[in-house]
Design a protein around this motif. Sequence first.
Motif, PDB file in Angstrom:
ATOM      1  N   LEU A  17      85.819 -27.067 -37.174  1.00 62.33           N
ATOM      2  CA  LEU A  17      84.886 -25.947 -37.288  1.00 62.33           C
ATOM      3  C   LEU A  17      84.732 -25.235 -35.954  1.00 62.33           C
ATOM      4  O   LEU A  17      84.645 -23.999 -35.893  1.00 62.33           O
ATOM      5  CB  LEU A  17      83.532 -26.450 -37.787  1.00 62.33           C
TER       6      LEU A  17
ATOM      7  N   ILE B 106      88.641 -23.244 -43.804  1.00 65.02           N
ATOM      8  CA  ILE B 106      87.252 -23.349 -43.353  1.00 65.02           C
ATOM      9  C   ILE B 106      86.700 -21.937 -43.290  1.00 65.02           C
ATOM     10  O   ILE B 106      87.278 -21.058 -42.631  1.00 65.02           O
ATOM     11  CB  ILE B 106      87.156 -24.035 -41.986  1.00 65.02           C
TER      12      ILE B 106
ATOM     13  N   PHE C 110      84.001 -25.975 -46.221  1.00 64.08           N
ATOM     14  CA  PHE C 110      85.264 -26.676 -46.044  1.00 64.08           C
ATOM     15  C   PHE C 110      85.873 -26.788 -47.439  1.00 64.08           C
ATOM     16  O   PHE C 110      85.336 -27.495 -48.294  1.00 64.08           O
ATOM     17  CB  PHE C 110      85.050 -28.077 -45.458  1.00 64.08           C
TER      18      PHE C 110
ATOM     19  N   VAL D 292      90.038 -29.381 -47.391  1.00 63.49           N
ATOM     20  CA  VAL D 292      90.576 -29.470 -46.024  1.00 63.49           C
ATOM     21  C   VAL D 292      91.202 -30.846 -45.790  1.00 63.49           C
ATOM     22  O   VAL D 292      90.593 -31.874 -46.073  1.00 63.49           O
ATOM     23  CB  VAL D 292      89.469 -29.204 -44.989  1.00 63.49           C
TER      24      VAL D 292
END
Length: 398
Positions: free
Chosen positions: A84, A95, A41, A44
């Motif tokens: 995710l 991601i 990540f 994010v």
Amino acid sequence: MTEARTEARTEARKRDSLAIGAVRRDFAPWLDPHAKPLIRFDQVTKRFGDFVAVDNLTLHIYEREFFCLLGPSGCGKTTLMRMLAGFEEPTQGKIVLGDQVVSGIPPHRRPVNMMFQSYALFPHMNVEKNIAFGLVQDGLPKQEIADRVAEILRLVQLTPFARRKPDQLSGGQRQRVALARALVKRPKVLLLDEPLGALDKKLREETQFELMDLQVNLGMTFLVVTHDQEEAMTMADRIAVMDRGTIRQIAPPGQVYEQPASRYVAEFIGDVNIIEGRIAASDAGRLRIARTDGEGELAIEAPPGVATQTGQEIAVALRPEKLVLHREPPAGAQNLLSGEIWDIGYLGDWTIYLVKLASGQIVRVSRANASRFVEQPLTWDDKVHITFAPEAGVLLTQ
């Protein structure tokens, strides 16, 4: 012959246990600067209107890791998992799974699978068909489906229940069916959202160890979301403690508990006593802390790598099990807190004493019930004294 088979199974379990222990003990890719994360990540952010659910968060998770996102409701942990999985898209940042940026890829095209808290089993299908559903949708050959379902049934110990419907199963068995359905597609990453929340305490504790063993045996990466501290501490290789869309600390369970990075982490993980004070002096690796309540000084070890200065206001975190109760003040004690027993909680293996200090602060002390009988047990309103070793106190500067 029966005794021989029993002994063989016992020896096999011992070998499996040793193998699993060796894997978990030696597994620490995050300490290797050359190790490549499986999941990244990168800065994010996720907004829902004006609400920031995840705030400029960076996190790396490694292959074969059992990783846990831990935090209170609304901290952003489930949103992170859903991004995710592909059910949400990040507002900013990216991601990466393996070598692929997953933004824009629909959930069914991602090499992840998610087990929901509700289990969402099909009531009209038996266990076997529930597990096989995703494989059938993917169009796999019938024989491969049968083989993979049989294998996963064996792994989750549900082979005798293959023909039963969900309403003919216990809560723990339904949980295993949901887990098997998620695992049978052999995803790179298994996502578990509060996976044990519907189970009673004893079954939840047993299932935690089963999940750990299963994860090691499958060699799969598990990402778990939970608000249950004990669950996270038991299962995870590493824990990310979240607060309002940010991560406050990422570390193995022992480090999060024994070396919390902030007051928030210390108070969120387990029980803790916080003593306010300021640094009065520093000498030979020890800090003298003048208590804010004016009841003397404490001596604690100076944490390595943490800059401190005389007069600085700080807090000292003390875990209840590291405190020792005395009827009389011991001679030469470096750290002494005095008060009276305000309340008592008997938990079977432990007894919790709430001690009220002269300042009015309540200090929690845990004492293991190592013997069945105690001479002159401590009781309500008894005058007591608390001591602790200098290394038991954790300095908190934030």
